[in-house]
Design an enzyme around this catalytic site. Structure first.
Site, PDB file in Angstrom:
ATOM      1  N   TYR A   1       0.791  -1.217   0.000  1.00 43.31           N
ATOM      2  CA  TYR A   1       0.000   0.000   0.000  1.00 43.31           C
ATOM      3  C   TYR A   1       0.832   1.281   0.000  1.00 43.31           C
ATOM      4  CZ  TYR A   1      -3.852  -3.121   1.469  1.00 43.31           C
ATOM      5  OH  TYR A   1      -4.780  -4.113   1.563  1.00 43.31           O
TER       6      TYR A   1
ATOM      7  N   HIS B   1      -0.630 -11.864   1.500  1.00 42.14           N
ATOM      8  CA  HIS B   1      -1.629 -11.030   0.826  1.00 42.14           C
ATOM      9  C   HIS B   1      -2.511 -11.819  -0.139  1.00 42.14           C
ATOM     10  CE1 HIS B   1      -2.129  -6.461  -0.028  1.00 42.14           C
ATOM     11  NE2 HIS B   1      -3.275  -7.085  -0.142  1.00 42.14           N
TER      12      HIS B   1
END
Length: 279
Positions: A52, A108
């Site tokens: 991110y 993830h």
């Protein structure tokens, strides 16, 4: 803010937390203020990831001096998820977050590295006190079964997955599997991606009617529906303090069985897809 046990951990975690995907696209000061406002209102579950961008650095600033209040989660990219790579990625996340530990660390999504190697790294990081628990993200039942064959029960803390009113695919098999194995289910993008029901649509009118009865908003009603079961959590993102306050309000709602049924009917689950939806 209501809290419940987070999967196989012994931690009580806020049912409504704070996501940070694309938070670095927002005004930095507003983003930090939103996260702090969320903490003030009990949204102490903060989720981020190495993917991110600068989000971890923004989170670090927001939780400065308040680390012990936070259930802090980050994620390793699949491309980094070898045994050595996972450890290195975690240490870099810890440095960006300016903390000595993560409360939970996630893969993830499933990539090319062997799950055995990623899990071995997770276990090493736990032994070293750098993470307190670990889980996965974007894992379908077949992927969860692959992890289960390696570690068995009481090891997978959570599975973070796409879940909103117009995307309920995980209810077919993922949620039942997770509930059977005491794995928390964390909904990301709980308002969808720009496709939240219009107030003029039939579905939107259902949400608005229920919201009006509770002096709430349709967004709060939607969030509360998504965390209606004991295994469910949600991590909406807020770009400003007002948005954070609105999100936190969902934690105070108590929807009746009839209201839950109305929402269920307005937003049908649909057929089980061949592959797990993800963003």
């Amino acid at each position: 803010m209501e809290q419940r046990q987070f999967g196989t951990t012994q931690r009580q975690v806020a049912i409504i937390g704070q996501g940070t995907w694309k938070i670095d696209n927002d005004n930095r000061n507003s983003a930090i203020a939103a996260l702090r406002q969320g903490l003030d209102l009990g949204m102490t579950h903060i989720d981020t990831a190495e993917m991110y961008g600068k989000a971890e650095e923004i989170v670090a600033e927001a939780i400065s001096g308040r680390r012990d209040e936070v259930f802090l989660v980050s994620k390793v990219l699949p491309s980094n998820a070898s045994r050595r790579g996972t450890i290195a990625a975690c240490e870099k996340s810890l440095a960006r977050l300016k903390t000595d530990r993560l409360d939970c660390y996630l893969l993830h999504w499933r990539g090319q590295h062997r799950l055995e190697d990623t899990i071995a790294a997770f276990e090493q990081l736990k032994q070293e006190g750098k993470i307190l628990s670990w889980g996965v993200s974007n894992f379908d039942v077949s992927d969860l079964e692959a992890v289960y064959k390696i570690v068995g029960d009481n090891n997978i803390a959570c599975n973070q997955v796409l879940y909103h009113l117009n995307e309920r695919a995980i209810e077919h098999a993922v949620i039942p599997w997770c509930e059977k194995h005491n794995v928390a289910v964390v909904a990301y993008s709980p308002f969808g991606q720009g496709n939240f029901p219009s107030p003029h649509s039939d579905e939107g009118k259902v949400l608005q009617k229920i919201a009006t009865a509770h002096n709430a908003t349709p967004y709060q009603v939607a969030l509360r529906f998504l965390v209606r079961s004991k295994s469910l959590f949600a991590i909406p993102k807020a770009a400003n303090s007002k948005h954070a306050t609105d999100n936190a309000g969902a934690g105070k709602l108590n929807l009746s069985e009839n209201e839950l049924a109305q929402i269920n009917d307005a937003f049908p689950i649909g057929p089980r897809p061949r592959a797990l939806p993800m963003l």
